[in-house]
Design a protein around this motif. Sequence first.
Motif, mmCIF file in Angstrom:
data_model
loop_
_atom_site.group_PDB
_atom_site.id
_atom_site.type_symbol
_atom_site.label_atom_id
_atom_site.label_comp_id
_atom_site.label_asym_id
_atom_site.label_seq_id
_atom_site.Cartn_x
_atom_site.Cartn_y
_atom_site.Cartn_z
ATOM 1 N N GLY A 82 1.575 1.819 10.335
ATOM 2 C CA GLY A 82 0.929 0.611 9.828
ATOM 3 C C GLY A 82 0.185 0.734 8.517
ATOM 4 O O GLY A 82 -0.492 -0.213 8.110
ATOM 5 N N GLN A 83 0.273 1.853 7.844
ATOM 6 C CA GLN A 83 -0.433 2.020 6.570
ATOM 7 C C GLN A 83 0.403 1.461 5.419
ATOM 8 O O GLN A 83 1.617 1.678 5.369
ATOM 9 C CB GLN A 83 -0.690 3.507 6.293
ATOM 10 C CG GLN A 83 -1.591 4.169 7.303
ATOM 11 C CD GLN A 83 -3.039 4.099 6.909
ATOM 12 O OE1 GLN A 83 -3.486 4.839 6.059
ATOM 13 N NE2 GLN A 83 -3.757 3.191 7.532
ATOM 14 N N ASP A 84 -0.237 0.764 4.503
ATOM 15 C CA ASP A 84 0.394 0.342 3.263
ATOM 16 C C ASP A 84 0.144 1.425 2.220
ATOM 17 O O ASP A 84 -0.556 2.406 2.487
ATOM 18 C CB ASP A 84 -0.223 -0.976 2.773
ATOM 19 C CG ASP A 84 0.157 -2.164 3.645
ATOM 20 O OD1 ASP A 84 1.310 -2.198 4.126
ATOM 21 O OD2 ASP A 84 -0.692 -3.054 3.830
ATOM 22 N N HIS A 85 0.672 1.230 1.015
ATOM 23 C CA HIS A 85 0.345 2.156 -0.068
ATOM 24 C C HIS A 85 -1.152 2.043 -0.359
ATOM 25 O O HIS A 85 -1.765 0.993 -0.137
ATOM 26 C CB HIS A 85 1.168 1.856 -1.313
ATOM 27 C CG HIS A 85 2.608 2.188 -1.128
ATOM 28 N ND1 HIS A 85 3.621 1.325 -1.472
ATOM 29 C CD2 HIS A 85 3.214 3.287 -0.607
ATOM 30 C CE1 HIS A 85 4.776 1.887 -1.182
ATOM 31 N NE2 HIS A 85 4.556 3.071 -0.636
ATOM 32 N N ILE A 86 -1.726 3.095 -0.866
ATOM 33 C CA ILE A 86 -3.172 3.169 -1.074
ATOM 34 C C ILE A 86 -3.675 2.034 -1.961
ATOM 35 O O ILE A 86 -4.743 1.481 -1.717
ATOM 36 C CB ILE A 86 -3.596 4.562 -1.603
ATOM 37 C CG1 ILE A 86 -5.116 4.738 -1.540
ATOM 38 C CG2 ILE A 86 -3.043 4.833 -2.992
ATOM 39 C CD1 ILE A 86 -5.671 4.799 -0.138
ATOM 40 N N GLY A 87 -2.911 1.663 -2.975
ATOM 41 C CA GLY A 87 -3.326 0.562 -3.847
ATOM 42 C C GLY A 87 -3.441 -0.762 -3.115
ATOM 43 O O GLY A 87 -4.314 -1.573 -3.409
ATOM 44 N N GLN A 88 -2.554 -0.979 -2.144
ATOM 45 C CA GLN A 88 -2.623 -2.199 -1.333
ATOM 46 C C GLN A 88 -3.833 -2.155 -0.414
ATOM 47 O O GLN A 88 -4.568 -3.138 -0.303
ATOM 48 C CB GLN A 88 -1.377 -2.341 -0.464
ATOM 49 C CG GLN A 88 -0.108 -2.631 -1.209
ATOM 50 C CD GLN A 88 1.070 -2.509 -0.266
ATOM 51 O OE1 GLN A 88 1.639 -1.449 -0.130
ATOM 52 N NE2 GLN A 88 1.406 -3.602 0.386
ATOM 53 N N MET A 89 -4.030 -1.019 0.250
ATOM 54 C CA MET A 89 -5.132 -0.912 1.209
ATOM 55 C C MET A 89 -6.487 -1.084 0.543
ATOM 56 O O MET A 89 -7.400 -1.655 1.127
ATOM 57 C CB MET A 89 -5.073 0.430 1.945
ATOM 58 C CG MET A 89 -3.904 0.545 2.885
ATOM 59 S SD MET A 89 -4.003 1.969 3.992
ATOM 60 C CE MET A 89 -3.866 3.352 2.878
ATOM 61 N N LEU A 90 -6.618 -0.577 -0.685
ATOM 62 C CA LEU A 90 -7.900 -0.638 -1.377
ATOM 63 C C LEU A 90 -7.982 -1.808 -2.355
ATOM 64 O O LEU A 90 -8.935 -1.917 -3.115
ATOM 65 C CB LEU A 90 -8.159 0.686 -2.099
ATOM 66 C CG LEU A 90 -8.272 1.902 -1.171
ATOM 67 C CD1 LEU A 90 -8.424 3.176 -1.971
ATOM 68 C CD2 LEU A 90 -9.431 1.735 -0.196
ATOM 69 N N HIS A 91 -6.973 -2.663 -2.340
ATOM 70 C CA HIS A 91 -6.930 -3.834 -3.221
ATOM 71 C C HIS A 91 -7.150 -3.455 -4.678
ATOM 72 O O HIS A 91 -7.905 -4.099 -5.400
ATOM 73 C CB HIS A 91 -7.938 -4.899 -2.757
ATOM 74 C CG HIS A 91 -7.727 -5.308 -1.339
ATOM 75 N ND1 HIS A 91 -6.660 -6.103 -0.952
ATOM 76 C CD2 HIS A 91 -8.404 -4.991 -0.203
ATOM 77 C CE1 HIS A 91 -6.707 -6.267 0.363
ATOM 78 N NE2 HIS A 91 -7.743 -5.605 0.842
ATOM 79 N N ASP A 92 -6.449 -2.389 -5.096
ATOM 80 C CA ASP A 92 -6.525 -1.940 -6.487
ATOM 81 C C ASP A 92 -5.983 -3.054 -7.392
ATOM 82 O O ASP A 92 -4.895 -3.576 -7.140
ATOM 83 C CB ASP A 92 -5.691 -0.665 -6.648
ATOM 84 C CG ASP A 92 -5.728 -0.128 -8.050
ATOM 85 O OD1 ASP A 92 -4.963 -0.648 -8.887
ATOM 86 O OD2 ASP A 92 -6.510 0.799 -8.317
ATOM 87 N N PRO A 93 -6.714 -3.444 -8.435
ATOM 88 C CA PRO A 93 -6.267 -4.548 -9.295
ATOM 89 C C PRO A 93 -4.888 -4.322 -9.920
ATOM 90 O O PRO A 93 -4.114 -5.276 -10.056
ATOM 91 C CB PRO A 93 -7.350 -4.629 -10.376
ATOM 92 C CG PRO A 93 -8.559 -4.017 -9.760
ATOM 93 C CD PRO A 93 -8.043 -2.956 -8.823
ATOM 94 N N SER A 94 -4.564 -3.085 -10.280
ATOM 95 C CA SER A 94 -3.241 -2.852 -10.882
ATOM 96 C C SER A 94 -2.126 -3.044 -9.856
ATOM 97 O O SER A 94 -1.051 -3.537 -10.176
ATOM 98 C CB SER A 94 -3.165 -1.470 -11.546
ATOM 99 O OG SER A 94 -3.395 -0.445 -10.616
ATOM 100 N N CYS A 95 -2.371 -2.704 -8.605
ATOM 101 C CA CYS A 95 -1.390 -2.936 -7.540
ATOM 102 C C CYS A 95 -1.278 -4.428 -7.256
ATOM 103 O O CYS A 95 -0.172 -4.952 -7.081
ATOM 104 C CB CYS A 95 -1.782 -2.168 -6.279
ATOM 105 S SG CYS A 95 -0.644 -2.415 -4.894
#
Length: 162
Positions: A62-75
């Motif tokens: 159930g894990q997304d890529h780290i950028g998705q999980m942390l709502h990274d603006p570039s992601c």
Amino acid sequence: MVNIDAKSAARAYGGTESGVNELTFRSDSGTYDTFDPRTRTNPATGKVAQKTVAHEIGHAIGQDHIGQMLHDPSCELAMILDRSFPVGNPARAFIPAMYQGGIGASACYGLFGDPRFAANIMGFGNEFDKINAQPWLICMSLHAPGSLWEISMAHVAPKVAP
């Protein structure tokens, strides 16, 4: 699990057996290949960083890529661009490489944000953070409702029951 036959793959792709590698077949959360247990190199640092199978098992639980999980603006931007310019739209050719691929974009693997993002198992690295324990915490709360489970990144000694 897909067992890559180097001779057949080389013939199919017009290359050599020695050129068959982890890029020949694209693994995902449900299909792994013979290269996945091997370590791969982090494109940002050039250092050996991750076993693909660990990253893909993260997706399987159930894990997304780290950028998705942390709502990274570039992601977030990569995902917006992917939705805004669907495959076939000529404007898609002008999307910078780091944003191409939506959730599979390099930006979502943490390459352009905080270096800890790219080092995470759900980026290009082997590091874990509390966010990676979230599926386990959810599972424990389902199996032991009412229990107070916490995530710790340090060793926690067992406690004697009262």
